[in-house]
Design a protein around this motif. Structure first.
Motif, short mmCIF file in Angstrom:
data_model
loop_
_atom_site.label_atom_id
_atom_site.label_comp_id
_atom_site.label_asym_id
_atom_site.label_seq_id
_atom_site.Cartn_x
_atom_site.Cartn_y
_atom_site.Cartn_z
N MET A 1 1.06 -1.33 -0.29
CA MET A 1 0.08 -0.05 -0.08
C MET A 1 0.96 0.83 0.51
SD MET A 1 -2.04 1.00 3.40
CE MET A 1 -1.22 1.48 4.02
N THR A 2 0.45 2.32 -0.36
CA THR A 2 1.33 3.21 -0.40
C THR A 2 0.47 4.68 0.05
OG1 THR A 2 2.10 3.33 -2.61
CG2 THR A 2 1.97 5.27 -2.12
N VAL A 3 1.53 5.45 1.20
CA VAL A 3 1.03 6.60 1.03
C VAL A 3 0.55 8.00 0.63
CG1 VAL A 3 1.41 8.20 3.62
CG2 VAL A 3 2.10 5.93 3.29
N THR A 4 -0.70 8.45 0.69
CA THR A 4 -0.01 9.17 -0.51
C THR A 4 -0.55 10.94 0.00
OG1 THR A 4 -2.89 8.94 -0.40
CG2 THR A 4 -1.80 7.48 -2.38
N HIS A 5 -0.95 10.75 1.37
CA HIS A 5 -1.24 11.89 2.25
C HIS A 5 -0.46 12.95 2.22
CE1 HIS A 5 -2.40 15.11 5.47
NE2 HIS A 5 -3.36 14.28 5.23
N PRO A 6 -0.28 13.53 1.26
CA PRO A 6 0.47 15.00 1.12
C PRO A 6 1.23 15.53 2.00
CG PRO A 6 -1.24 16.36 0.78
CD PRO A 6 -2.16 14.61 0.86
N PHE A 7 1.13 15.35 3.26
CA PHE A 7 1.93 16.28 4.38
C PHE A 7 1.88 14.85 5.41
CE2 PHE A 7 -1.40 19.49 2.36
CZ PHE A 7 -0.41 20.38 1.90
N HIS A 8 2.21 13.90 5.23
CA HIS A 8 2.65 12.63 5.97
C HIS A 8 3.95 12.67 5.91
CE1 HIS A 8 2.91 9.04 8.00
NE2 HIS A 8 1.73 8.96 9.09
N ALA A 9 4.28 12.51 7.04
CA ALA A 9 6.00 11.97 7.41
C ALA A 9 6.35 10.78 6.26
CB ALA A 9 6.44 12.50 7.73
N LEU A 10 5.54 10.24 5.42
CA LEU A 10 5.68 8.66 5.18
C LEU A 10 4.77 8.62 3.41
CD1 LEU A 10 5.39 6.23 7.75
CD2 LEU A 10 7.12 6.43 6.55
N ALA A 11 4.65 9.93 3.52
CA ALA A 11 4.24 10.12 1.86
C ALA A 11 4.91 10.01 0.46
CB ALA A 11 4.06 12.01 1.42
N GLY A 12 3.87 9.00 -0.14
CA GLY A 12 5.60 8.24 -1.18
C GLY A 12 5.33 6.84 -0.69
N GLN A 13 5.82 6.80 0.29
CA GLN A 13 6.39 5.08 0.32
C GLN A 13 5.41 4.01 0.67
OE1 GLN A 13 8.86 5.37 3.90
NE2 GLN A 13 9.26 7.83 3.44
N THR B 1 -4.35 6.21 2.22
CA THR B 1 -3.56 5.44 1.43
C THR B 1 -3.88 5.50 0.04
OG1 THR B 1 -4.89 3.65 1.66
CG2 THR B 1 -3.34 4.45 3.29
N ASP B 2 -3.21 4.62 -1.00
CA ASP B 2 -3.89 4.21 -2.40
C ASP B 2 -5.10 3.89 -2.65
OD1 ASP B 2 -2.57 2.05 -1.49
OD2 ASP B 2 -1.60 2.43 -3.40
N ARG B 3 -5.35 3.20 -1.35
CA ARG B 3 -7.14 2.58 -1.38
C ARG B 3 -8.33 3.03 -0.95
NH1 ARG B 3 -4.73 -2.87 -0.11
NH2 ARG B 3 -3.17 -2.87 -1.16
N GLY B 4 -8.03 4.92 -0.78
CA GLY B 4 -9.21 5.72 -0.22
C GLY B 4 -8.91 6.74 -1.36
N GLY B 5 -9.73 8.06 -1.37
CA GLY B 5 -9.80 8.34 -2.66
C GLY B 5 -8.87 9.33 -2.91
N GLU B 6 -8.80 10.51 -4.04
CA GLU B 6 -7.70 11.62 -3.84
C GLU B 6 -7.66 11.97 -3.13
OE1 GLU B 6 -6.12 11.56 -7.13
OE2 GLU B 6 -6.29 9.10 -7.07
N PRO B 7 -6.34 12.82 -3.05
CA PRO B 7 -6.20 13.46 -2.00
C PRO B 7 -5.84 14.37 -2.12
CG PRO B 7 -4.20 11.94 -2.71
CD PRO B 7 -4.97 11.53 -3.67
N ALA B 8 -6.23 16.00 -0.92
CA ALA B 8 -6.62 17.20 -1.60
C ALA B 8 -4.95 17.61 -2.02
CB ALA B 8 -7.02 17.94 -0.23
#
Length: 84
Positions: free
Chosen positions: A1-13, A46-53
């Protein structure tokens, strides 16, 4: 799973999902994060949810907040020396 929240420390991982659970009505993922550590992420982050703002504060949310504040101020009449 990919972290998609743009302001999370693990974004993109990409993280390994250990298990999934419900927290109230929300779905959360408990993922492996390094050795002997885990992180819990809501599905929306995450990439399992909707598109992040793309922005921390979306225009739609700010517009709705402004309308709410205007409505509360108009109902309150004189706020008794408040700072508006």
């Amino acid at each position: 799973m990919t972290v998609t929240h743009p302001f999370h420390a693990l974004a993109g991982q990409q993280l390994e999902i250990l298990f999934v659970k419900r927290r109230g009505s929300a779905l959360v993922f408990v993922c492996a994060c390094g050795e002997s550590r885990s992180v819990t992420l809501p599905q929306e982050w995450t990439d399992r949810g909707g598109e992040p703002a793309g922005d921390r504060l979306a225009v739609e949310g700010l517009s709705a907040l402004r309308a709410l504040v205007d409505a509360l101020v108009s109902r309150g009449g004189d706020l008794g020396g408040g700072g508006f």
